[in-house]
Design a protein around this motif. Structure first.
Motif, PDB file in Angstrom:
ATOM      1  N   CYS A 247     -16.737 -11.426  -1.992  1.00  0.00           N
ATOM      2  CA  CYS A 247     -16.860 -10.089  -1.388  1.00  0.00           C
ATOM      3  C   CYS A 247     -18.249  -9.523  -1.699  1.00  0.00           C
ATOM      4  O   CYS A 247     -18.937 -10.009  -2.603  1.00  0.00           O
ATOM      5  CB  CYS A 247     -15.788  -9.162  -1.953  1.00  0.00           C
TER       6      CYS A 247
ATOM      7  N   CYS B  29      -7.565 -12.733   1.812  1.00  0.00           N
ATOM      8  CA  CYS B  29      -8.509 -11.847   2.517  1.00  0.00           C
ATOM      9  C   CYS B  29      -8.054 -11.644   3.957  1.00  0.00           C
ATOM     10  O   CYS B  29      -8.017 -10.521   4.455  1.00  0.00           O
ATOM     11  CB  CYS B  29      -9.914 -12.443   2.475  1.00  0.00           C
TER      12      CYS B  29
ATOM     13  N   CYS C  57      -7.237  -7.088   3.222  1.00  0.00           N
ATOM     14  CA  CYS C  57      -8.390  -6.835   2.348  1.00  0.00           C
ATOM     15  C   CYS C  57      -7.996  -5.762   1.328  1.00  0.00           C
ATOM     16  O   CYS C  57      -7.479  -4.717   1.704  1.00  0.00           O
ATOM     17  CB  CYS C  57      -9.564  -6.361   3.194  1.00  0.00           C
TER      18      CYS C  57
ATOM     19  N   ARG D  21     -12.756  -3.481   5.497  1.00  0.00           N
ATOM     20  CA  ARG D  21     -13.266  -4.855   5.470  1.00  0.00           C
ATOM     21  C   ARG D  21     -14.791  -4.863   5.539  1.00  0.00           C
ATOM     22  O   ARG D  21     -15.390  -3.927   6.078  1.00  0.00           O
ATOM     23  CB  ARG D  21     -12.723  -5.638   6.670  1.00  0.00           C
TER      24      ARG D  21
ATOM     25  N   LEU E 237     -14.190 -12.783  10.417  1.00  0.00           N
ATOM     26  CA  LEU E 237     -13.783 -13.478   9.190  1.00  0.00           C
ATOM     27  C   LEU E 237     -12.895 -14.683   9.505  1.00  0.00           C
ATOM     28  O   LEU E 237     -13.013 -15.733   8.885  1.00  0.00           O
ATOM     29  CB  LEU E 237     -13.032 -12.505   8.269  1.00  0.00           C
TER      30      LEU E 237
ATOM     31  N   PRO F  49     -19.124 -14.783   3.143  1.00  0.00           N
ATOM     32  CA  PRO F  49     -19.089 -14.874   4.619  1.00  0.00           C
ATOM     33  C   PRO F  49     -20.437 -14.535   5.255  1.00  0.00           C
ATOM     34  O   PRO F  49     -20.808 -15.094   6.279  1.00  0.00           O
ATOM     35  CB  PRO F  49     -18.020 -13.855   5.021  1.00  0.00           C
TER      36      PRO F  49
END
Ligand code: SF4
Ligand code: SF4
Length: 300
Positions: free
Chosen positions: A8, A19, A23, A28, A35, A73
């Motif tokens: 994160c 996730c 979240c 988010r 995602l 991410p």
């Protein structure tokens, strides 16, 4: 083992599945479908080593297959750019064009992007789509700058009387496309094993930062460049892929960490520092990060 956790923005880790389900933050860090797409791109469910996995450093591929690792991410969104462009092309392959078929042989498997009448009247063109940076494109096109005399001289100052020069681009330098050439040539072999004829191999490289000044400073003025790929001998390719598959399999069978990825495979350390998702599990990557005092991708 695939990537199992997301990192994160505050550095905390969470199981990807948790996730995606909910979240724990107020909001988010990016849209849920984005995602999901990132999660999907990380875990493709292919067990045999693919062409791209074998071209990568064996240590990197081994770690990705054997450990649970975490990714931010934000760091892997670039993979979605490529997939988006592939999907756009895939939706427009009417006529004599094959696309995105995974082919397998005794050594590996690979999914080519496009094959058929994609460029001219020739129905044997194998095309690969890359979405890449202006830096990589500059290297791939063999571009470099030279000093060219302007015919004028400095009239005043410390350099009075000395000739003036200007910078000009040349594009006959060494083309840094070895990995692309190996990849495309192996797709050619896989297609030929199916009885299809490949007359030409071409990469369509799309520059992801072509509208920025930095791209112009690197001699990149177009959004798309076509880069022809020369044929590499089948014998060399077979030996190369067989050797890499063997070393990987031996390491997996014996639970033994392979040697540090070769300099070309680790992009002369750039990959370790900025792109290798398992660098924080590799002593070489950890030592590099300490030397350059920078966090590694996936270190959180
Ligand atoms: S949406 Fe972002 S902040 Fe929330 S759990 Fe997933 S990675 Fe972490
Ligand atoms: S950090 Fe560098 S040497 Fe280690 S696995 Fe990643 S690319 Fe290979």
């Amino acid at each position: 083992m695939p990537a199992t956790q997301f990192i994160c923005p505050d550095g905390r880790r969470i199981l990807i599945q948790e996730c995606l389900t909910a979240c724990p933050r107020k909001q988010r860090c990016m849209f849920l479908p984005t995602l999901r797409a990132v999660a999907n791109s990380l875990n493709r469910g292919i067990t045999e080593p693919t062409v791209t996995e074998l071209i990568a450093g064996t240590r990197e591929t081994y770690l990705k297959k054997t450990i649970n690792y975490a990714v931010n991410p934000q760091d892997v969104l670039y993979a979605l750019h490529g997939q988006a462009v592939h999907t756009i092309n895939e939706g427009h392959t009417e006529g004599n064009i094959l696309t995105e078929v995974r082919l397998t042989d005794a050594i590996t498997s690979g999914k080519f992007d496009l094959y058929g009448e994609i460029l001219d009247q020739d129905s044997g063109v194998l095309g690969d789509i890359k979405v890449t940076s202006s830096y990589k494109l500059m290297k791939a096109l063999g571009k470099y700058k030279v000093d060219v005399p302007t015919g004028e001289v400095y009239k005043t100052g410390a350099r009075k009387g000395e000739p003036k020069y200007k910078k000009e681009w040349r594009d006959d330098g060494v083309k840094a496309i070895t990995d692309w050439a190996i990849q495309l040539n192996y797709y050619r072999i896989l297609l030929e094993q199916q009885g299809l004829v490949v007359n030409k191999m071409i990469i369509q490289a799309m520059c992801r930062d072509n509208s920025l000044r930095i791209a112009n400073e690197r001699g990149i003025y177009q959004a798309i460049y076509l880069i022809p790929i020369q044929k590499i001998s089948d014998q060399w390719l077979n030996l190369y892929f067989k050797a890499k598959a063997f070393v990987l399999q031996q390491a997996l069978n014996n639970n033994r960490l392979p040697a540090i990825c070769k300099p070309r495979e680790r992009w002369y350390d750039r990959k370790c520092l900025d792109y290798c998702q398992v660098a924080s599990h590799c002593q070489y990557g950890i030592e590099l990060a300490q030397r350059y005092k920078q966090p590694l991708p996936g270190a959180g």
